[in-house]
Enzyme design. Sequence first.
Site, short mmCIF file in Angstrom:
data_model
loop_
_atom_site.label_atom_id
_atom_site.label_comp_id
_atom_site.label_asym_id
_atom_site.label_seq_id
_atom_site.Cartn_x
_atom_site.Cartn_y
_atom_site.Cartn_z
N HIS A 129 0.83 -1.22 0.00
CA HIS A 129 0.00 0.00 0.00
C HIS A 129 0.87 1.27 0.00
O HIS A 129 0.51 2.27 0.62
CB HIS A 129 -0.99 -0.03 1.18
CG HIS A 129 -0.36 -0.09 2.54
ND1 HIS A 129 -0.94 -0.73 3.61
CD2 HIS A 129 0.81 0.43 3.01
CE1 HIS A 129 -0.16 -0.60 4.67
NE2 HIS A 129 0.91 0.10 4.33
N HIS A 159 -1.10 4.66 9.87
CA HIS A 159 0.29 5.10 10.04
C HIS A 159 0.32 6.35 10.90
O HIS A 159 0.71 7.43 10.43
CB HIS A 159 0.93 5.34 8.68
CG HIS A 159 0.94 4.14 7.77
ND1 HIS A 159 -0.17 3.68 7.12
CD2 HIS A 159 1.96 3.29 7.42
CE1 HIS A 159 0.15 2.60 6.39
NE2 HIS A 159 1.43 2.36 6.56
N HIS A 217 10.53 -3.79 3.26
CA HIS A 217 10.95 -2.39 3.19
C HIS A 217 11.38 -1.90 4.56
O HIS A 217 10.87 -2.34 5.58
CB HIS A 217 9.88 -1.47 2.59
CG HIS A 217 8.57 -1.30 3.31
ND1 HIS A 217 7.71 -2.33 3.58
CD2 HIS A 217 7.96 -0.19 3.78
CE1 HIS A 217 6.62 -1.87 4.17
NE2 HIS A 217 6.74 -0.57 4.32
N GLU A 255 4.66 -5.26 8.54
CA GLU A 255 3.29 -5.07 8.03
C GLU A 255 2.73 -6.37 7.45
O GLU A 255 1.51 -6.56 7.39
CB GLU A 255 3.26 -3.99 6.94
CG GLU A 255 3.46 -2.58 7.48
CD GLU A 255 3.30 -1.49 6.40
OE1 GLU A 255 3.08 -0.35 6.77
OE2 GLU A 255 3.43 -1.79 5.20
#
Length: 292
Positions: A12, A59, A205, A252
């Site tokens: 996302h 977030h 990431h 995540e």
Amino acid sequence: MAHITASVYTSHVPAIGAAIDLGKTHEPYWQKVFDGYEFSKQWMRENRPDVIFLVYNDHATAFSLDMIPTFAIGTAAEFQPADEGWGPRPVPKVVGHPELASHIAQSVIQDDFDLTIVNRMDVDHGLTVPLSLMCGQPDRDIGKDSAKNNGAWPCPVIPFAVNVVQYPAPSGRRCFNLGRAIRKAVESFDEPLNVQIWGTGGMSHQLQGPRAGLINREFDNAFLDRLIEDPQGLAQMPHIDYVREAGSEGIELVMWLIARGAMSDNAPRVRHRFYHVPASNTAVGHLILENT
Ligand code: DHB
Ligand code: FE
């Protein structure tokens, strides 16, 4: 009875939303990312669900670091795109499904998973970017003000936010078992709804520190393999392996196990698989699994 027909998994990355909103999808850098979702948009048109149960993480947008629920279910009638610093994305508001969301909260909480009930919340890129990738950009007035938006997403969406921002995050095992409880809840809802469950975030990431920019193709592809073939085994993987192998934000990926746990125990049909590096500082992974 409602039932879960399929699950969708996708990164996302916020820069993907910006590329769409700024009309850059045909630039060579972005074209390679969006090509991987052409099949998915067609599949969505042909397999339009009645409701999407969308697992994502906030977030530090709707929830600040002052208060962080581990699992939060959105029970409101609608949710506005959040302002993450550059104004809200010019995408439609998200229409909720308060009846199904409340039913799932009732069932899952009685099954011993403590959910936070959220009656008002703005939704950030974690939720809106997957909708854009899968549904394209709905017809809209071009402009920064999402209140002017005439377009609509194809169906109601139940936002389900998971804390992966501050430790302790929930374990993969707990996420997988929560998915099973969500499946049971959906299957006891007394309306014949076709429900999709989406897991978002990942893949490898790391956005900060000396390892910023970390990408691990081997880990990501093994994760996709195991998510398809051995989700219960994958659910046993400890957090430290996510962080070591997939970077600090790779955690995540535990959210994908919620969507996978909600699928039938039979082997799923893999309708689509896509992997690409890079998008921003991130590997992009995507799967569509159908229940058989
Ligand atoms: C970025 C942010 C995210 O939340 C994510 O999942 C991937 C990438 C980013 O800022 O590049
Ligand atoms: Fe994220």
